[in-house]
Scaffold this motif. Structure first.
Motif, PDB file in Angstrom:
ATOM      1  N   MET A  10      -4.193 -18.190   4.401  1.00 30.52           N
ATOM      2  CA  MET A  10      -2.754 -18.350   4.204  1.00 30.52           C
ATOM      3  C   MET A  10      -2.087 -16.994   4.405  1.00 30.52           C
ATOM      4  O   MET A  10      -2.696 -15.955   4.152  1.00 30.52           O
ATOM      5  CB  MET A  10      -2.424 -18.908   2.823  1.00 30.52           C
ATOM      6  N   LYS A  11      -0.876 -17.041   4.879  1.00 32.08           N
ATOM      7  CA  LYS A  11      -0.099 -15.818   5.017  1.00 32.08           C
ATOM      8  C   LYS A  11       0.269 -15.325   3.626  1.00 32.08           C
ATOM      9  O   LYS A  11       0.686 -16.114   2.779  1.00 32.08           O
ATOM     10  CB  LYS A  11       1.159 -16.084   5.842  1.00 32.08           C
ATOM     11  N   ASN A  12       0.081 -14.039   3.394  1.00 33.28           N
ATOM     12  CA  ASN A  12       0.412 -13.459   2.102  1.00 33.28           C
ATOM     13  C   ASN A  12       1.147 -12.145   2.350  1.00 33.28           C
ATOM     14  O   ASN A  12       1.147 -11.627   3.468  1.00 33.28           O
ATOM     15  CB  ASN A  12      -0.844 -13.233   1.260  1.00 33.28           C
ATOM     16  N   VAL A  13       1.750 -11.613   1.313  1.00 35.59           N
ATOM     17  CA  VAL A  13       2.523 -10.381   1.421  1.00 35.59           C
ATOM     18  C   VAL A  13       2.121  -9.433   0.313  1.00 35.59           C
ATOM     19  O   VAL A  13       2.114  -9.799  -0.866  1.00 35.59           O
ATOM     20  CB  VAL A  13       4.046 -10.656   1.321  1.00 35.59           C
ATOM     21  N   ARG A  14       1.786  -8.234   0.697  1.00 35.24           N
ATOM     22  CA  ARG A  14       1.618  -7.154  -0.279  1.00 35.24           C
ATOM     23  C   ARG A  14       2.996  -6.520  -0.384  1.00 35.24           C
ATOM     24  O   ARG A  14       3.548  -6.014   0.593  1.00 35.24           O
ATOM     25  CB  ARG A  14       0.589  -6.149   0.210  1.00 35.24           C
ATOM     26  N   LYS A  15       3.583  -6.597  -1.558  1.00 37.90           N
ATOM     27  CA  LYS A  15       4.953  -6.112  -1.756  1.00 37.90           C
ATOM     28  C   LYS A  15       5.028  -4.599  -1.573  1.00 37.90           C
ATOM     29  O   LYS A  15       4.137  -3.868  -1.992  1.00 37.90           O
ATOM     30  CB  LYS A  15       5.454  -6.480  -3.151  1.00 37.90           C
ATOM     31  N   GLY A  16       6.093  -4.160  -0.970  1.00 37.29           N
ATOM     32  CA  GLY A  16       6.347  -2.733  -0.799  1.00 37.29           C
ATOM     33  C   GLY A  16       7.243  -2.211  -1.900  1.00 37.29           C
ATOM     34  O   GLY A  16       7.674  -2.943  -2.777  1.00 37.29           O
ATOM     35  N   GLY A  17       7.512  -0.920  -1.847  1.00 34.39           N
ATOM     36  CA  GLY A  17       8.407  -0.298  -2.818  1.00 34.39           C
ATOM     37  C   GLY A  17       7.774   0.906  -3.470  1.00 34.39           C
ATOM     38  O   GLY A  17       6.659   1.307  -3.141  1.00 34.39           O
ATOM     39  N   LEU A  18       8.500   1.474  -4.407  1.00 34.76           N
ATOM     40  CA  LEU A  18       7.998   2.647  -5.114  1.00 34.76           C
ATOM     41  C   LEU A  18       6.918   2.246  -6.108  1.00 34.76           C
ATOM     42  O   LEU A  18       6.993   1.206  -6.752  1.00 34.76           O
ATOM     43  CB  LEU A  18       9.135   3.352  -5.844  1.00 34.76           C
ATOM     44  N   SER A  19       5.913   3.104  -6.200  1.00 36.67           N
ATOM     45  CA  SER A  19       4.845   2.895  -7.177  1.00 36.67           C
ATOM     46  C   SER A  19       4.579   4.222  -7.871  1.00 36.67           C
ATOM     47  O   SER A  19       5.200   5.231  -7.562  1.00 36.67           O
ATOM     48  CB  SER A  19       3.569   2.386  -6.488  1.00 36.67           C
ATOM     49  N   GLY A  20       3.626   4.244  -8.760  1.00 38.62           N
ATOM     50  CA  GLY A  20       3.283   5.471  -9.473  1.00 38.62           C
ATOM     51  C   GLY A  20       2.720   6.562  -8.574  1.00 38.62           C
ATOM     52  O   GLY A  20       2.686   7.723  -8.951  1.00 38.62           O
ATOM     53  N   ILE A  21       2.306   6.185  -7.364  1.00 39.58           N
ATOM     54  CA  ILE A  21       1.724   7.180  -6.448  1.00 39.58           C
ATOM     55  C   ILE A  21       2.575   7.411  -5.207  1.00 39.58           C
ATOM     56  O   ILE A  21       2.134   8.060  -4.275  1.00 39.58           O
ATOM     57  CB  ILE A  21       0.286   6.774  -6.036  1.00 39.58           C
ATOM     58  N   GLY A  22       3.786   6.856  -5.187  1.00 38.67           N
ATOM     59  CA  GLY A  22       4.658   7.036  -4.030  1.00 38.67           C
ATOM     60  C   GLY A  22       5.117   5.696  -3.503  1.00 38.67           C
ATOM     61  O   GLY A  22       5.087   4.686  -4.193  1.00 38.67           O
ATOM     62  N   TYR A  23       5.539   5.695  -2.241  1.00 42.53           N
ATOM     63  CA  TYR A  23       6.044   4.472  -1.625  1.00 42.53           C
ATOM     64  C   TYR A  23       4.895   3.651  -1.057  1.00 42.53           C
ATOM     65  O   TYR A  23       4.022   4.172  -0.372  1.00 42.53           O
ATOM     66  CB  TYR A  23       7.042   4.794  -0.509  1.00 42.53           C
ATOM     67  N   LYS A  24       4.895   2.357  -1.364  1.00 46.90           N
ATOM     68  CA  LYS A  24       3.936   1.423  -0.789  1.00 46.90           C
ATOM     69  C   LYS A  24       4.674   0.565   0.224  1.00 46.90           C
ATOM     70  O   LYS A  24       5.734   0.028  -0.084  1.00 46.90           O
ATOM     71  CB  LYS A  24       3.353   0.513  -1.873  1.00 46.90           C
ATOM     72  N   ARG A  25       4.108   0.445   1.428  1.00 48.81           N
ATOM     73  CA  ARG A  25       4.795  -0.378   2.411  1.00 48.81           C
ATOM     74  C   ARG A  25       4.453  -1.845   2.241  1.00 48.81           C
ATOM     75  O   ARG A  25       3.365  -2.194   1.787  1.00 48.81           O
ATOM     76  CB  ARG A  25       4.468   0.083   3.826  1.00 48.81           C
ATOM     77  N   GLU A  26       5.414  -2.681   2.579  1.00 49.46           N
ATOM     78  CA  GLU A  26       5.170  -4.116   2.570  1.00 49.46           C
ATOM     79  C   GLU A  26       4.352  -4.473   3.795  1.00 49.46           C
ATOM     80  O   GLU A  26       4.600  -3.953   4.883  1.00 49.46           O
ATOM     81  CB  GLU A  26       6.493  -4.873   2.577  1.00 49.46           C
TER      82      GLU A  26
END
Length: 159
Positions: A10-26
């Protein structure tokens, strides 16, 4: 041998945004669903931040991942193990990966011995955090169809 499992995609998404270690891309990717349970969600619940190696990146890299999981290409690691979940930022095995032994016995594909490892030798292969996963036994025809269906399911990059 245990009962066979079913693998779906199934298509899934790892959410992006700021985290404790910096920016995470979607990133949109092809999640592997075993017996109606998302492997991505299982790994997130265990504290991992990896995404499936399938359904995202450049087309040639996607095809390489498909061929590896179909045992048509060499394994990712020297110990004959295959990366199935990788770094969502760059896909580099040096960042660490969830790996598995994959074997074909007749019409059955077996996934066993889930672990965390890298290809740089920065840390020893770790089995303990994933010891409750698998082994899984898949009917080859159903497995092959599921793995092939991941092509360009998520984010496809253009060079």
């Amino acid at each position: 041998m245990s009962d066979t499992s079913r693998i779906d995609v199934m298509k899934n998404v790892r959410k992006g945004g700021l985290s404790g270690i910096g920016y995470k891309r979607e990133i949109k990717f092809a999640d592997l669903v075993i017996n109606n349970k998302s492997l991505y969600e299982t790994l997130v619940d265990k504290g991992f931040d990896y995404v499936s190696c399938l359904g995202w990146s450049f087309s040639d890299i996607q095809l390489n991942g498909i061929n590896k999981l179909l045992l048509k290409s060499n394994p990712d690691f020297d110990n004959d193990r295959y990366a199935i979940f990788i770094c969502p930022e760059c896909g580099d095995l040096g960042c660490g990966a969830i790996s598995v032994n994959i074997k074909r016995v007749g019409d059955i594909i077996i996934w066993s011995d889930f672990a965390v490892e890298d290809n740089l030798g920065l840390y020893e292969i770790e089995y303990d955090r994933l010891k409750d996963l698998g082994p899984f036994y898949f009917q080859y025809d159903q497995y092959e169809a599921a793995i092939k269906s991941t092509f360009e399911l998520g984010d496809t990059f253009i060079r």
